[in-house]
Structures are given as structure tokens and as C-alpha cells.
Design an enzyme around this catalytic site. Structure first.
Site, PDB file in Angstrom:
ATOM      1  N   GLU A 150     -15.759 -48.558  28.831  1.00  0.00           N
ATOM      2  CA  GLU A 150     -15.719 -47.100  28.688  1.00  0.00           C
ATOM      3  C   GLU A 150     -16.725 -46.697  27.614  1.00  0.00           C
ATOM      4  O   GLU A 150     -16.657 -47.214  26.498  1.00  0.00           O
ATOM      5  CB  GLU A 150     -14.329 -46.683  28.186  1.00  0.00           C
ATOM      6  N   ASN A 172      -8.062 -37.591  22.146  1.00  0.00           N
ATOM      7  CA  ASN A 172      -9.144 -36.869  22.837  1.00  0.00           C
ATOM      8  C   ASN A 172      -8.695 -35.546  23.466  1.00  0.00           C
ATOM      9  O   ASN A 172      -9.514 -34.642  23.639  1.00  0.00           O
ATOM     10  CB  ASN A 172      -9.863 -37.772  23.851  1.00  0.00           C
ATOM     11  N   GLY A 175      -3.443 -43.706  26.446  1.00  0.00           N
ATOM     12  CA  GLY A 175      -4.373 -44.303  25.487  1.00  0.00           C
ATOM     13  C   GLY A 175      -5.136 -45.435  26.140  1.00  0.00           C
ATOM     14  O   GLY A 175      -5.293 -45.459  27.366  1.00  0.00           O
ATOM     15  N   GLU A 206      -0.820 -44.054  31.116  1.00  0.00           N
ATOM     16  CA  GLU A 206      -2.087 -43.406  31.478  1.00  0.00           C
ATOM     17  C   GLU A 206      -3.161 -44.060  30.629  1.00  0.00           C
ATOM     18  O   GLU A 206      -3.259 -43.789  29.429  1.00  0.00           O
ATOM     19  CB  GLU A 206      -2.015 -41.902  31.180  1.00  0.00           C
ATOM     20  N   LYS A 266       4.673 -39.247  19.198  1.00  0.00           N
ATOM     21  CA  LYS A 266       3.833 -39.845  18.166  1.00  0.00           C
ATOM     22  C   LYS A 266       2.382 -39.565  18.522  1.00  0.00           C
ATOM     23  O   LYS A 266       1.789 -40.199  19.394  1.00  0.00           O
ATOM     24  CB  LYS A 266       4.059 -41.359  18.055  1.00  0.00           C
ATOM     25  N   CYS A 298     -11.029 -39.635  29.569  1.00  0.00           N
ATOM     26  CA  CYS A 298     -10.749 -40.813  30.388  1.00  0.00           C
ATOM     27  C   CYS A 298     -11.319 -40.636  31.789  1.00  0.00           C
ATOM     28  O   CYS A 298     -11.617 -41.610  32.469  1.00  0.00           O
ATOM     29  CB  CYS A 298      -9.246 -41.044  30.451  1.00  0.00           C
TER      30      CYS A 298
HETATM   31  P1  NAP Z   1      -5.535 -45.902  21.580  1.00  0.00           P
HETATM   32  O1  NAP Z   1      -6.258 -46.558  20.471  1.00  0.00           O
HETATM   33  O2  NAP Z   1      -4.921 -46.760  22.610  1.00  0.00           O
HETATM   34  O3  NAP Z   1      -4.424 -44.985  20.876  1.00  0.00           O
HETATM   35  C1  NAP Z   1      -3.581 -44.150  21.619  1.00  0.00           C
HETATM   36  C2  NAP Z   1      -2.297 -43.916  20.863  1.00  0.00           C
HETATM   37  O4  NAP Z   1      -1.625 -45.146  20.716  1.00  0.00           O
HETATM   38  C3  NAP Z   1      -2.499 -43.367  19.448  1.00  0.00           C
HETATM   39  O5  NAP Z   1      -1.450 -42.474  19.173  1.00  0.00           O
HETATM   40  C4  NAP Z   1      -2.374 -44.623  18.595  1.00  0.00           C
HETATM   41  O6  NAP Z   1      -1.937 -44.366  17.283  1.00  0.00           O
HETATM   42  C5  NAP Z   1      -1.294 -45.354  19.353  1.00  0.00           C
HETATM   43  N1  NAP Z   1      -1.243 -46.793  19.091  1.00  0.00           N
HETATM   44  C6  NAP Z   1      -2.231 -47.631  18.734  1.00  0.00           C
HETATM   45  N2  NAP Z   1      -1.752 -48.899  18.613  1.00  0.00           N
HETATM   46  C7  NAP Z   1      -0.429 -48.832  18.898  1.00  0.00           C
HETATM   47  C8  NAP Z   1       0.630 -49.792  18.947  1.00  0.00           C
HETATM   48  N3  NAP Z   1       0.425 -51.080  18.683  1.00  0.00           N
HETATM   49  N4  NAP Z   1       1.860 -49.358  19.264  1.00  0.00           N
HETATM   50  C9  NAP Z   1       2.102 -48.068  19.538  1.00  0.00           C
HETATM   51  N5  NAP Z   1       1.144 -47.115  19.510  1.00  0.00           N
HETATM   52  C10 NAP Z   1      -0.107 -47.498  19.207  1.00  0.00           C
HETATM   53  O7  NAP Z   1      -6.444 -44.886  22.370  1.00  0.00           O
HETATM   54  P2  NAP Z   1      -7.361 -43.719  21.788  1.00  0.00           P
HETATM   55  O8  NAP Z   1      -8.582 -44.346  21.218  1.00  0.00           O
HETATM   56  O9  NAP Z   1      -6.558 -42.812  20.931  1.00  0.00           O
HETATM   57  O10 NAP Z   1      -7.694 -42.897  23.110  1.00  0.00           O
HETATM   58  C11 NAP Z   1      -8.727 -43.227  23.959  1.00  0.00           C
HETATM   59  C12 NAP Z   1      -8.231 -43.980  25.168  1.00  0.00           C
HETATM   60  O11 NAP Z   1      -7.245 -43.226  25.844  1.00  0.00           O
HETATM   61  C13 NAP Z   1      -9.307 -44.226  26.184  1.00  0.00           C
HETATM   62  O12 NAP Z   1      -9.206 -45.532  26.680  1.00  0.00           O
HETATM   63  C14 NAP Z   1      -9.020 -43.210  27.267  1.00  0.00           C
HETATM   64  O13 NAP Z   1      -9.529 -43.535  28.533  1.00  0.00           O
HETATM   65  C15 NAP Z   1      -7.544 -43.172  27.230  1.00  0.00           C
HETATM   66  N6  NAP Z   1      -7.032 -41.934  27.828  1.00  0.00           N
HETATM   67  C16 NAP Z   1      -6.430 -41.997  29.050  1.00  0.00           C
HETATM   68  C17 NAP Z   1      -5.974 -40.844  29.660  1.00  0.00           C
HETATM   69  C18 NAP Z   1      -5.299 -40.899  31.004  1.00  0.00           C
HETATM   70  O14 NAP Z   1      -4.651 -39.924  31.359  1.00  0.00           O
HETATM   71  N7  NAP Z   1      -5.401 -41.987  31.765  1.00  0.00           N
HETATM   72  C19 NAP Z   1      -6.131 -39.606  29.013  1.00  0.00           C
HETATM   73  C20 NAP Z   1      -6.749 -39.577  27.779  1.00  0.00           C
HETATM   74  C21 NAP Z   1      -7.193 -40.752  27.191  1.00  0.00           C
HETATM   75  P3  NAP Z   1      -2.996 -44.287  16.066  1.00  0.00           P
HETATM   76  O15 NAP Z   1      -3.850 -43.130  16.335  1.00  0.00           O
HETATM   77  O16 NAP Z   1      -2.125 -44.104  14.900  1.00  0.00           O
HETATM   78  O17 NAP Z   1      -3.733 -45.587  16.085  1.00  0.00           O
END
Ligand code: NAP
Length: 487
Positions: free
Chosen positions: A391, A161, A238, A260, A184, A294
């Protein structure tokens, strides 16, 4: 004119499909397709790292570690500063690239590039101000000296995002601290990460200090890196679900973690709020990145006296937004990242409507090509609807009516998350008193946007561990070492 020819220089997706970046070398490959979310068409294909590539990346980060750690802070600082300047110089191309692969409106993408580059400028400054500590023991017989040392190789995992800012928010402090890293990025938005790494190379980041891997096997690759004793840090941004899995994996090798994670921000509007200011703030807090943030306001709690005027004002503003591809300069609300994201939003809205909510605008996915959901306002939403717990990550604003301050606090805290919250009131004392009782890592008072590289960003409860940005961000990549010296 081909699609790619329209976007030249750093904005050209083809340029960033050169492959994995390991040890200062680009290794070509394919296997991960990057789509334009406004059409579903192919933008580029990038390399798909295998476990051996991850091992090579750790080797490269390890080979560069001693030299980078020994590089004077001033020199590390100057490299980060040059990286900031290059990002700023290429801001328009980077913003176009982000708009292409992520779908966000160009104005949001420009904002992201500026924010992302600022992390390099801020940590260029912090690199030269790493604190130490000197104390006397309570007995008065000895002295305590504390040094901060780079923690070691850091694995950085980022979401789609904010493809630039989530990377620089980790790389900046890690490099300032003297760590080498393996980034990554998310599979949906790898091009911005590669473009950022390319600028780092130009800025003079030595080979192996920053490595970038894209993979269709994030779990396998990450587990392999965490099992390597040379890796000492995992910094993840994430979802909470993936964060929990990674914390369990990191526990096996006792790797330090910064997390985060997700959010479910309440946006509280009191009767005494300035209505127009609250609406301006609501639009920023809800619609930055079309709701895919987020910190996005997820639950609007509006006091009874101002409720109807707020809903009418929000509906008018949401209705007027122009929907389209992010890279069209007229667009104010771009597509969602994937069709699955649209399906999730549709499920949450449909359940709310079935439970008695009413859509004053929007309420159904758009049917044309691409992954579009229209700006939507819901009123009369039951406080226990699934849309209040999960969310939304989309342009939907559910509004709930409340009567008293205590009720607003109870509703705001009725979530497992605690990342961000917003309060609008003309009475600062009241806002501060309420704010003290909200379980959150960050609170905007009469402000709809709070992210700042100089501020500690992070959450409580299931929203994460640790903070990024600010003066504390660099310490997440350092270990204190205590010297007990007899002198
Ligand atoms: P996500 O599905 O958790 O993915 C985040 C990252 O983790 C991606 O690079 C993903 O790779 C990787 N990943 C997925 N499964 C993994 C595993 N088993 N082992 C290691 N890495 C893995 O989240 P998203 O859909 O990309 O992002 C949205 C989320 O991020 C929301 O919940 C949002 O609130 C949160 N977020 C939080 C913040 C904060 O600062 N608190 C900021 C921005 C976003 P792939 O893409 O290859 O699956």
C-alpha cells in the site's frame, strides 16, 4: 492570537483534550500528544488510558447494556437521527478539526463529515427495520423462526485516515442493533473521536452506551477487553498486519470479528475509455485524502493505445495541485500523517526509480516543515516492483502498460489484497465481464468513488472479513436466534 484561539467551538483542539469518555463522564488526563502534520507542532495532549480504565469502560458498557437493548428501536433511531443532525450542524467545525489533526484538505474533510454523518442517518432508518425470518421445515412438519438479537458489548478500533467516518460506520450500526460500545480511535487523530462523542452526548446517547478511550498501549488494552467474557464483538479498521494480530487474540475468547483491512486497488483503463472521465476518476480515486485511503488507486493499468495520453493528462493534473496545510482553504494536497509515512513513500518510489521507472512529476519528499510528499506520477514501472505489492498510502500514481483484457485481469489480481478496484471503459459489457473476474469486494465502473453508507463496504482475501454499511452492516452486530416452536 494564539493558534487555538483561531479555531473556536468544536474546531478547538483544546476542547477535545478533556479526557477519556467513560460511563458518560469525562476523565481528564494526559500522555498522548496530537501533532499538526503540516508543521509537526503540538495541537493538544489527550489522556492515555491504562488497563484499569479499559476495565471501567467495559463495566460502563455493561451497566448500560440492558437499558439500551430494551430501548424501543424507534427511540434508538431518533437519538441516531439527532446525532446526524448535530454533526451536520457542526460540519464546518468538525471538518476543520479533521483537517488540523489529520492534515487532509478541507474539501476532503467536509466530504468526510458529510459521509460520516450519513452513517447515523442511514442506521437511524435501519434501526427500525431489523429483519427476522420465518420458514417451513422441508418436511413440512414444523416451522422455523429466526430473531436477531444484539450481539453484546462491542470494541471498535479505528484508524487515523478517516477519523470521523470510520467511527460512525461502526457506532451507527452497533447502536441501531442495540449494542453498547467502547471506541478506541487512532492515537494520531483522537480529537475528532472525542468531538463526535460530545455530539452524541448532546443528541441524548445515555451514559455508558458509547465510551471512548485513547491509549499508548493499544495491544494491552485491547487484549484485556477481549479477555473479558462480556465483550462479544471486535470491529476493527486498520492495517492487515494489526488485523491478523487481533484475530489471533480474539480467537482466545471466540469473539466475533469484523475486519476492514488494507487495500491495493487496481485502476484499469481500457483503450475505449473516455479519457477525460478516466482522468477525473483517477484523480478522485488517487488523491482523495492525498492518497491516504484504503480504497486509493494504487496501481494504474492502462492499455497501450491510451497509455501515453493518460500519463500526460494525469501528470498535468497532478502537477497543478496546490500543496499546503489541510486547513488552508486553497490546499488541494495536504501533508502525510507522519514523517514515517513520508519515509515509506520515499522508499517505494526510490526503489521503483532504481528499477527503471521514470517520474513525470514529483518523485522526492519536500524539504520544508511538516510531512509533505508531492503529487507524483511514475511510468515504466516494473510490474513486480515493491510499489505494486505494498500500500503506498500517499499521492503517488504508478502507471503500468498492458495489452489484453486477460493481462489486465492477471495483473489486477496479482496481490494479496482485494478491497477495491476500478475499471474505465465505454463498453459496459466488457467492463462487467472483466469485473466479474477481478478478486475484489468493491468495483467502481466508470466511477472513481464508491463509498456510500447504503452500500456494503469491505474486502476479500487479506483485505478483511465482513461488511460495513448497507443493510448487512447492522447484522455484524447481531446474533441470529432460532426458535423451534411446537405449535
Ligand atoms: P493500524 O496501524 O493498523 O492502526 C489502526 C488502529 O489499530 C489504531 O487505532 C491503532 O492504535 C490500533 N492498533 C495498533 N496496534 C494495535 C494492537 N496491537 N491492538 C489493538 N489495536 C492496535 O492502521 P493505520 O495506520 O491507523 O491505518 C491505515 C490502515 O488502515 C491501512 O492499511 C488502510 O488500508 C487501512 N484502512 C482500511 C479501511 C477499510 O475499510 N478496509 C479503511 C481505512 C483504513 P494506535 O493509533 O494507538 O497505534
Amino acid at each position: 492570537m494564539t493558534f487555538h484561539a483561531k479555531f473556536s467551538g468544536y474546531a478547538d483542539p483544546a476542547l477535545h483534550a478533556a479526557g477519556l469518555y467513560i460511563g458518560g463522564k469525562w476523565q481528564s488526563g494526559s500522555g498522548i500528544t496530537v501533532l499538526d502534520p503540516s508543521t509537526g507542532n503540538l495541537l493538544a495532549e489527550v489522556a492515555d488510558a491504562a488497563i484499569e480504565d479499559a476495565q471501567r469502560a467495559v463495566d460502563a458498557a455493561d451497566a448500560a447494556a440492558a437499558g439500551w437493548r430494551a430501548t424501543p428501536a424507534r427511540q434508538r433511531s431518533e437519538i441516531l437521527r439527532r446525532w446526524y443532525q448535530l454533526m451536520t450542524q457542526h460540519a464546518e467545525e468538525l471538518a476543520t478539526l479533521i483537517a488540523l489533526e489529520n492534515g487532509k484538505a478541507l474539501a476532503d474533510a467536509r466530504g468526510e463529515v458529510a459521509y460520516a454523518a450519513e452513517f447515523f442517518r442511514w442506521y437511524a432508518e435501519e434501526a427500525t427495520r431489523i429483519p427476522g425470518e420465518f420458514r417451513h421445515t422441508p418436511s413440512g412438519s414444523h416451522n422455523i423462526l429466526v430473531d436477531h438479537e444484539p450481539i453484546g458489548i462491542a470494541v471498535l478500533i479505528t484508524p487515523w485516515n478517516f477519523p470521523a467516518a470510520m467511527a460512525t460506520r461502526k457506532i451507527g450500526p452497533a447502536l441501531a442493533a442495540g449494542c453498547t460500545v467502547i471506541l478506541k480511535p487512532a492515537s494520531e487523530t483522537p480529537l475528532t473521536a472525542y468531538a463526535t462523542a460530545r455530539l452524541g452526548e448532546e443528541a441524548g446517547v445515555p451514559p455508558g452506551v458509547v465510551n471512548v478511550l485513547t491509549t499508548s498501549n493499544p495491544g494491552g488494552i485491547t487484549n484485556a477487553m477481549l479477555a473479558d467474557p462480556r465483550v462479544r464483538k471486535l470491529s476493527f479498521t486498520g492495517s492487515t498486519g494489526v488485523g491478523r494480530v487481533l484475530l489471533a487474540e480474539a480467537a482466545k475468547s471466540v469473539v466475533s470479528c469484523s475486519m476492514e483491512l488494507g487495500g491495493n486497488a487496481p485502476f484499469i483503463v481500457f483503450d475505449d475509455a473516455h479519457l477525460e472521465a478516466a482522468l477525473d476518476g483517477a484523480m478522485i480515486a488517487k488523491m482523495r485524502n492525498a492518497g491516504e485511503a484504503c480504497t486509493a488507486a494504487n496501481r494504474f493499468y492502462v492499455q497501450a493505445g491510451i497509455h501515453d495520453a493518460f500519463v500526460a493528462g494525469l501528470t498535468a493534473r497532478m502537477k497543478s495541485l496546490k500543496i499546503g496545510p489541510g486547513y488552508d482553504p486553497e490546499t488541494q494536497c495536504g501533508p502525510m500523517i507522519t514523517q514515517n509515512a513520508v519515509r515509506k513513500i520515499d522508499r517505494l518510489v526510490s526503489e521503483a526509480l532504481a528499477a527503471g521507472a521514470r517520474a513525470t512529476t514529483g518523485g522526492k519528499p519536500l524539504t520544508e516543515n511538516g510531512y509533505f510528499y508531492p503529487p507524483t506520477v511514475l511510468e515504466n514501472v516494473p510490474v513486480n516492483a515493491s510499489i505494486a505489492r505494498e500500500e503506498i498510502f500517499g499521492p503517488v500514481a504508478p502507471v503500468y502498460k498492458f495489452e489484453s483484457d486477460d493481462e489486465a485481469i492477471r495483473l489486477a489480481n496479482n496481490t494479496e489484497y482485494g478491497l477495491a478496484a476500478y475499471i474505465y471503459s465505454r463498453d459496459l459489457k466488457r467492463a462487467m465481464k472483466v469485473g466479474k473476474r477481478i478478486e475484489t469486494g468493491m468495483l467502481g465502473i466508470n466511477r472513481g468513488l464508491m463509498s456510500d453508507p447504503a452500500a456494503p463496504f469491505g474486502g476479500v482475501k487479506q483485505s478483511g472479513l465482513g461488511r460495513e454499511g448497507g443493510v448487512t452492516g447492522i447484522l455484524e452486530f447481531m446474533e441470529p436466534k432460532y426458535f423451534a416452536v411446537d405449535y
